[in-house]
Scaffold this motif. Sequence first.
Motif, PDB file in Angstrom:
ATOM      1  N   GLN A  21      18.277  17.838  16.946  1.00  0.00           N
ATOM      2  CA  GLN A  21      18.694  16.499  16.536  1.00  0.00           C
ATOM      3  C   GLN A  21      18.546  16.305  15.030  1.00  0.00           C
ATOM      4  N   ALA A  22      17.450  16.846  14.469  1.00  0.00           N
ATOM      5  CA  ALA A  22      17.242  16.734  13.020  1.00  0.00           C
ATOM      6  C   ALA A  22      18.303  17.521  12.261  1.00  0.00           C
ATOM      7  N   GLN A  23      18.643  18.697  12.776  1.00  0.00           N
ATOM      8  CA  GLN A  23      19.693  19.497  12.138  1.00  0.00           C
ATOM      9  C   GLN A  23      21.019  18.744  12.138  1.00  0.00           C
ATOM     10  N   ARG A  24      21.321  18.132  13.264  1.00  0.00           N
ATOM     11  CA  ARG A  24      22.576  17.399  13.368  1.00  0.00           C
ATOM     12  C   ARG A  24      22.595  16.202  12.411  1.00  0.00           C
ATOM     13  N   SER A  25      21.468  15.513  12.309  1.00  0.00           N
ATOM     14  CA  SER A  25      21.393  14.378  11.383  1.00  0.00           C
ATOM     15  C   SER A  25      21.607  14.834   9.951  1.00  0.00           C
ATOM     16  N   TYR A  26      20.984  15.957   9.599  1.00  0.00           N
ATOM     17  CA  TYR A  26      21.126  16.510   8.256  1.00  0.00           C
ATOM     18  C   TYR A  26      22.591  16.833   7.971  1.00  0.00           C
ATOM     19  N   GLU A  27      23.225  17.529   8.902  1.00  0.00           N
ATOM     20  CA  GLU A  27      24.630  17.897   8.724  1.00  0.00           C
ATOM     21  C   GLU A  27      25.522  16.661   8.669  1.00  0.00           C
ATOM     22  N   ARG A  28      25.275  15.704   9.553  1.00  0.00           N
ATOM     23  CA  ARG A  28      26.080  14.476   9.580  1.00  0.00           C
ATOM     24  C   ARG A  28      25.936  13.698   8.286  1.00  0.00           C
ATOM     25  N   PHE A  29      24.718  13.673   7.766  1.00  0.00           N
ATOM     26  CA  PHE A  29      24.467  12.910   6.546  1.00  0.00           C
ATOM     27  C   PHE A  29      25.285  13.461   5.385  1.00  0.00           C
ATOM     28  N   PHE A  30      25.220  14.749   5.157  1.00  0.00           N
ATOM     29  CA  PHE A  30      25.902  15.304   3.990  1.00  0.00           C
ATOM     30  C   PHE A  30      27.410  15.386   4.188  1.00  0.00           C
ATOM     31  N   ALA A  39      29.193   3.979   6.304  1.00  0.00           N
ATOM     32  CA  ALA A  39      28.719   3.474   7.596  1.00  0.00           C
ATOM     33  C   ALA A  39      27.781   4.481   8.257  1.00  0.00           C
ATOM     34  N   THR A  40      28.155   5.754   8.226  1.00  0.00           N
ATOM     35  CA  THR A  40      27.304   6.786   8.819  1.00  0.00           C
ATOM     36  C   THR A  40      26.024   6.972   8.019  1.00  0.00           C
ATOM     37  N   VAL A  41      26.132   6.938   6.702  1.00  0.00           N
ATOM     38  CA  VAL A  41      24.940   7.041   5.853  1.00  0.00           C
ATOM     39  C   VAL A  41      23.974   5.906   6.170  1.00  0.00           C
ATOM     40  N   ARG A  42      24.490   4.696   6.273  1.00  0.00           N
ATOM     41  CA  ARG A  42      23.651   3.539   6.597  1.00  0.00           C
ATOM     42  C   ARG A  42      23.000   3.695   7.972  1.00  0.00           C
ATOM     43  N   GLN A  43      23.781   4.154   8.933  1.00  0.00           N
ATOM     44  CA  GLN A  43      23.266   4.323  10.290  1.00  0.00           C
ATOM     45  C   GLN A  43      22.128   5.337  10.327  1.00  0.00           C
ATOM     46  N   PHE A  49      16.400   8.592   8.386  1.00  0.00           N
ATOM     47  CA  PHE A  49      16.735   9.750   7.558  1.00  0.00           C
ATOM     48  C   PHE A  49      16.260   9.524   6.126  1.00  0.00           C
ATOM     49  N   ASP A  50      15.657  10.544   5.525  1.00  0.00           N
ATOM     50  CA  ASP A  50      15.128  10.467   4.163  1.00  0.00           C
ATOM     51  C   ASP A  50      16.280  10.567   3.162  1.00  0.00           C
ATOM     52  N   LEU A  51      16.522   9.488   2.438  1.00  0.00           N
ATOM     53  CA  LEU A  51      17.645   9.439   1.502  1.00  0.00           C
ATOM     54  C   LEU A  51      17.436  10.296   0.258  1.00  0.00           C
ATOM     55  N   ASN A  52      16.261  10.887   0.125  1.00  0.00           N
ATOM     56  CA  ASN A  52      16.013  11.788  -0.995  1.00  0.00           C
ATOM     57  C   ASN A  52      16.128  13.259  -0.597  1.00  0.00           C
ATOM     58  N   SER A  53      16.485  13.533   0.659  1.00  0.00           N
ATOM     59  CA  SER A  53      16.605  14.925   1.105  1.00  0.00           C
ATOM     60  C   SER A  53      17.735  15.619   0.348  1.00  0.00           C
ATOM     61  N   PRO A  54      17.456  16.749  -0.310  1.00  0.00           N
ATOM     62  CA  PRO A  54      18.527  17.453  -1.027  1.00  0.00           C
ATOM     63  C   PRO A  54      19.422  18.221  -0.075  1.00  0.00           C
TER      64      PRO A  54
END
Length: 223
Positions: A21-30, A39-43, A49-54
């Motif tokens: 799930q964390a991997q998917r969130s990371y991929e979805r975010f970027f 909208a997805t970033v906000r969700q 999700f950590d907005l400072n994750s590189p």
Amino acid sequence: MKKFLHLIVLLVFVCGSLPVQAQRSYERFFTAVARDDVATVRQLHQRGFDLNSPDPELTPPLVLALQRDALAVARYLVLQPEVDVEAVNAAGENALMMAALRDHLPLVEQLLARRAQVNRPGWAPLHYAATNKGDHALAITRLLLEAHAYIDAESPNGTTPLMMAARYGREEVVRLLLEEGADPTLRNRLGLTAIDFAQQVSRQSVIDMIAAAIRARRPRGQW
């Protein structure tokens, strides 16, 4: 320490040890950042999700959004108090530098409101503003100067904002820098002046402008 922790998280992710799930969130975010899908970033942010994750290239999300001209995402990120506006990519570029280069005037204003650092060692936001050829280059340069940007800031090889503007930027930015006191006689580590930078690309009007500024600085009877 924060950058180190982010790197550890990234390495764990790359090695495939994070929960699915964390991997998917990371991929979805970027993916959302690249698509300017705020909208997805906000969700994802609301879900923790950590907005400072590189990203995998160690580029902070805000810098990446500005690089990609993902302005809806960039506007959202810059308003979040936990976002580190001084975080840099692998090239040492932060959000203010990227916003100045990419001609994003409203985001430059928001970053300054967030007290983003105007002066820093090496390449500075004013160098990037001076390089910008966009419609807002003059306004951005003026804003940085009003925020006390050091006008003769030196890059690692001694290049100043005036030199960058002379070769790459807009003529009105060259004029503003000269009017505000930029030293047209300085040389970088290669021995090049702002006139040399302009001569490299045959910008005669810029050459004439800088030459006139040099003459104005000298006593009568001297070139």
